[in-house]
Scaffold this motif. Structure first.
Motif, PDB file in Angstrom:
ATOM      1  N   LEU A  36      23.526  96.459  67.690  1.00 38.64           N
ATOM      2  CA  LEU A  36      24.879  96.679  67.821  1.00 38.64           C
ATOM      3  C   LEU A  36      26.010  95.579  68.006  1.00 38.64           C
ATOM      4  CD1 LEU A  36      24.646  99.835  70.482  1.00 38.64           C
ATOM      5  CD2 LEU A  36      25.349  99.943  68.162  1.00 38.64           C
ATOM      6  N   THR A  37      25.338  94.574  68.576  1.00 38.99           N
ATOM      7  CA  THR A  37      26.019  93.388  68.769  1.00 38.99           C
ATOM      8  C   THR A  37      26.079  92.296  67.525  1.00 38.99           C
ATOM      9  OG1 THR A  37      24.205  92.398  69.952  1.00 38.99           O
ATOM     10  CG2 THR A  37      26.015  93.385  71.016  1.00 38.99           C
ATOM     11  N   TRP A  44      32.124  98.972  61.592  1.00 37.61           N
ATOM     12  CA  TRP A  44      32.236 100.038  62.301  1.00 37.61           C
ATOM     13  C   TRP A  44      33.590 100.709  62.130  1.00 37.61           C
ATOM     14  CZ3 TRP A  44      28.105 102.072  64.130  1.00 37.61           C
ATOM     15  CH2 TRP A  44      26.828 101.315  64.666  1.00 37.61           C
ATOM     16  N   LYS A 121      34.316  90.820  73.028  1.00 34.84           N
ATOM     17  CA  LYS A 121      33.962  91.921  73.702  1.00 34.84           C
ATOM     18  C   LYS A 121      34.998  93.095  73.307  1.00 34.84           C
ATOM     19  CE  LYS A 121      33.565  94.422  78.008  1.00 34.84           C
ATOM     20  NZ  LYS A 121      33.517  94.234  79.732  1.00 34.84           N
ATOM     21  N   PHE A 124      34.671  94.507  69.667  1.00 27.40           N
ATOM     22  CA  PHE A 124      33.447  95.428  69.753  1.00 27.40           C
ATOM     23  C   PHE A 124      33.983  96.689  69.988  1.00 27.40           C
ATOM     24  CE2 PHE A 124      29.900  93.375  68.059  1.00 27.40           C
ATOM     25  CZ  PHE A 124      29.588  92.247  68.865  1.00 27.40           C
ATOM     26  N   PHE A 125      34.900  96.853  71.222  1.00 25.59           N
ATOM     27  CA  PHE A 125      35.442  97.870  71.777  1.00 25.59           C
ATOM     28  C   PHE A 125      36.240  98.664  70.807  1.00 25.59           C
ATOM     29  CE2 PHE A 125      36.391 100.486  75.678  1.00 25.59           C
ATOM     30  CZ  PHE A 125      37.852 100.993  75.232  1.00 25.59           C
ATOM     31  N   TYR A 128      33.955 100.138  67.904  1.00 27.44           N
ATOM     32  CA  TYR A 128      33.481 101.348  68.205  1.00 27.44           C
ATOM     33  C   TYR A 128      34.269 102.225  68.551  1.00 27.44           C
ATOM     34  CZ  TYR A 128      29.472  97.966  69.507  1.00 27.44           C
ATOM     35  OH  TYR A 128      28.587  97.350  69.698  1.00 27.44           O
ATOM     36  N   SER A 129      35.528 102.206  68.923  1.00 29.47           N
ATOM     37  CA  SER A 129      36.384 103.122  69.253  1.00 29.47           C
ATOM     38  C   SER A 129      36.968 103.882  68.025  1.00 29.47           C
ATOM     39  CB  SER A 129      37.669 102.612  69.949  1.00 29.47           C
ATOM     40  OG  SER A 129      38.261 101.715  69.260  1.00 29.47           O
ATOM     41  N   PHE A 131      35.269 103.848  65.178  1.00 23.58           N
ATOM     42  CA  PHE A 131      34.087 104.460  64.600  1.00 23.58           C
ATOM     43  C   PHE A 131      34.154 106.021  65.107  1.00 23.58           C
ATOM     44  CE2 PHE A 131      30.345 105.370  62.559  1.00 23.58           C
ATOM     45  CZ  PHE A 131      29.661 106.045  63.395  1.00 23.58           C
ATOM     46  N   TRP A 132      33.905 105.974  66.479  1.00 24.83           N
ATOM     47  CA  TRP A 132      33.642 107.118  67.205  1.00 24.83           C
ATOM     48  C   TRP A 132      34.988 108.330  67.061  1.00 24.83           C
ATOM     49  CZ3 TRP A 132      29.286 109.238  67.556  1.00 24.83           C
ATOM     50  CH2 TRP A 132      28.309 108.388  67.539  1.00 24.83           C
ATOM     51  N   LEU A 135      35.418 109.588  63.505  1.00 26.87           N
ATOM     52  CA  LEU A 135      34.037 110.491  63.398  1.00 26.87           C
ATOM     53  C   LEU A 135      34.588 111.737  63.933  1.00 26.87           C
ATOM     54  CD1 LEU A 135      31.508 110.743  61.991  1.00 26.87           C
ATOM     55  CD2 LEU A 135      30.381 110.472  64.364  1.00 26.87           C
ATOM     56  N   VAL A 190      41.374 107.844  72.139  1.00 26.69           N
ATOM     57  CA  VAL A 190      40.209 106.708  72.046  1.00 26.69           C
ATOM     58  C   VAL A 190      40.695 105.521  71.555  1.00 26.69           C
ATOM     59  CG1 VAL A 190      38.411 106.562  70.815  1.00 26.69           C
ATOM     60  CG2 VAL A 190      38.056 108.305  72.353  1.00 26.69           C
ATOM     61  N   LYS A 193      43.958 102.584  73.546  1.00 24.07           N
ATOM     62  CA  LYS A 193      43.631 101.394  74.624  1.00 24.07           C
ATOM     63  C   LYS A 193      42.757 100.243  73.925  1.00 24.07           C
ATOM     64  CE  LYS A 193      42.867 103.962  78.952  1.00 24.07           C
ATOM     65  NZ  LYS A 193      41.611 104.679  79.563  1.00 24.07           N
ATOM     66  N   ALA A 194      42.535 100.459  72.551  1.00 23.93           N
ATOM     67  CA  ALA A 194      41.686  99.391  71.807  1.00 23.93           C
ATOM     68  C   ALA A 194      42.807  98.335  71.461  1.00 23.93           C
ATOM     69  CB  ALA A 194      40.922  99.882  70.681  1.00 23.93           C
TER      70      ALA A 194
END
Lengths: 198, 162
Positions: A36-37, A44, A121, A124-125, A128-129, A131-132, A135, A190, A193-194
């Motif tokens: 993941l890192t 993502w 960090k 990454f946030f 991932y945000s 991606f999810w 999806l 989601v 905040k990113a």
């Protein structure tokens, strides 16, 4: 059935890969955290944006063909239904538009970052945000599109029998289309905040 | 127990997976419930249009299942932000809570769909069966509520320390 086979195939593949790594002395590479890192946050993010539009449009298309075939079939004998039942097709189309809009909103977070500062960090946030979030929007719109399509199909057939039934069965379609809206809301929440990639 | 080495940057992956699981699976359940019950209701309406309004209950209950998923997804995503500490502990709690609500919502929505379809067709033939249909639908709805309860309890256990 296909889902069971897919999950079994995925599990088998990861099991075999893991066993190979363990038996060849590289067992420490089978590491979810390392995976993941060390994958780029861009991967993502972009996969999420692509899945957002792609899955939403699959839902819209699925709904349109389910409804459309019923409208065309019933319209042969009851041709008055063909114009009014286009509303059901529009409900399905809107599901695809949701995915389009969310993808455009997500792309506003993309900016070019090169070098090792990409793996922060915050990035990454964001990755991932996206991606999810993408999806979630995509799969919720997929479910919504199919539900609206099936409801629209039954609305067309009921309308062909008795014109007063159409508006009452339309209520079911409206309940179905709120699912796409929920997916949209969660996608927005989601990713709100990113921060942008920096 | 110190969590300092577990505030990894990839913890957010599992948190967002929880949000997604909550919303996606309950949407799939609600979609199935809406569509399947809708088929039955459209069929019933063709024989007796006055029964349609009462027959819409399964569709409304499927919508409620989607709302359970929405509530949990909003709660989880409210706890996540890039600035504050987010440990792997929090990430897995959110994944568990989201999966709880999502998978129970999937089951509940599926059940509401099947019961709604069969129930309204029976309601067409025998009006007194309405009460039984609603009772069975309530039992199905409560399955989703169990998931929401467990998810909410799990969600309260997150910690802000790192």
């Amino acid at each position: 059935m296909v889902l069971v086979q897919l999950t079994a195939a995925l599990l088998a593949f990861s099991g075999i890969a893991g066993l190979y790594m363990v038996l060849s002395g590289d067992g420490h590479y089978f590491d979810v955290g390392r995976f993941l890192t060390q994958t780029s946050p861009y991967s993502w993010g972009f996969i999420g944006i692509g899945l957002c539009t792609g899955l939403s449009v699959i839902g819209a298309a699925w709904g349109i063909y389910i409804t459309g075939t019923s409208i065309l079939g019933a319209g042969v004998r009851a041709s008055r239904i063909t114009t009014k039942n286009l509303i059901s097709i529009i409900f399905c189309e809107v599901v695809g538009i949701y995915g389009l809009i969310m993808s455009i909103v997500f792309t506003s977070k993309l900016s070019a970052v090169s070098g090792p500062e990409l793996y922060s960090k915050s990035n990454f946030f964001t990755g991932y945000s996206l991606f999810w979030g993408g999806l979630t929007v995509g799969l919720c719109n997929l479910a919504c599109g199919v539900a609206v399509g099936v409801s629209g199909s039954s609305a067309a057939l009921a309308d062909a029998l008795d014109p007063s039934l159409f508006v009452k069965i339309l209520i079911i379609e409206i309940f179905g289309s709120i699912l796409g809206l929920f997916g949209l809301i969660i996608g927005l929440l989601v990713t709100s905040k990113a921060a942008d990639f920096s | 127990m110190s969590l300092s080495e577990y505030c990894t940057p990839y913890a957010a992956f599992f948190g967002f997976a929880g949000v997604a699981a909550s919303m996606i699976f309950s949407s799939i359940g609600a979609a199935y419930g809406t569509a399947k019950a809708g088929i039955g209701i459209a069929g019933v309406g063709q024989f007796d249009p006055t029964l349609i309004m009462k027959s819409l209950i399964p569709v409304v209950m499927s919508g409620i299942i989607a709302v359970y998923g929405l509530v949990m997804a909003v709660l989880i995503s409210g706890d996540m932000s890039p600035a504050e500490n987010y440990s792997l502990y929090n990430g897995f709690i959110h994944l568990a809570a989201g999966s709880c609500v999502g998978l129970t919502g999937l089951a509940a929505g599926y059940t509401i769909g099947v019961i709604g379809d069969a129930g309204v067709r029976a309601f067409l033939e025998q009006q007194r069966i309405f009460v039984s249909m609603v009772l069975i639908l309530i039992f199905a709805e409560v399955l989703g509520l169990y998931g929401l309860i467990v998810g909410l309890i799990l969600n309260t256990k997150t910690t802000a320390e790192c």
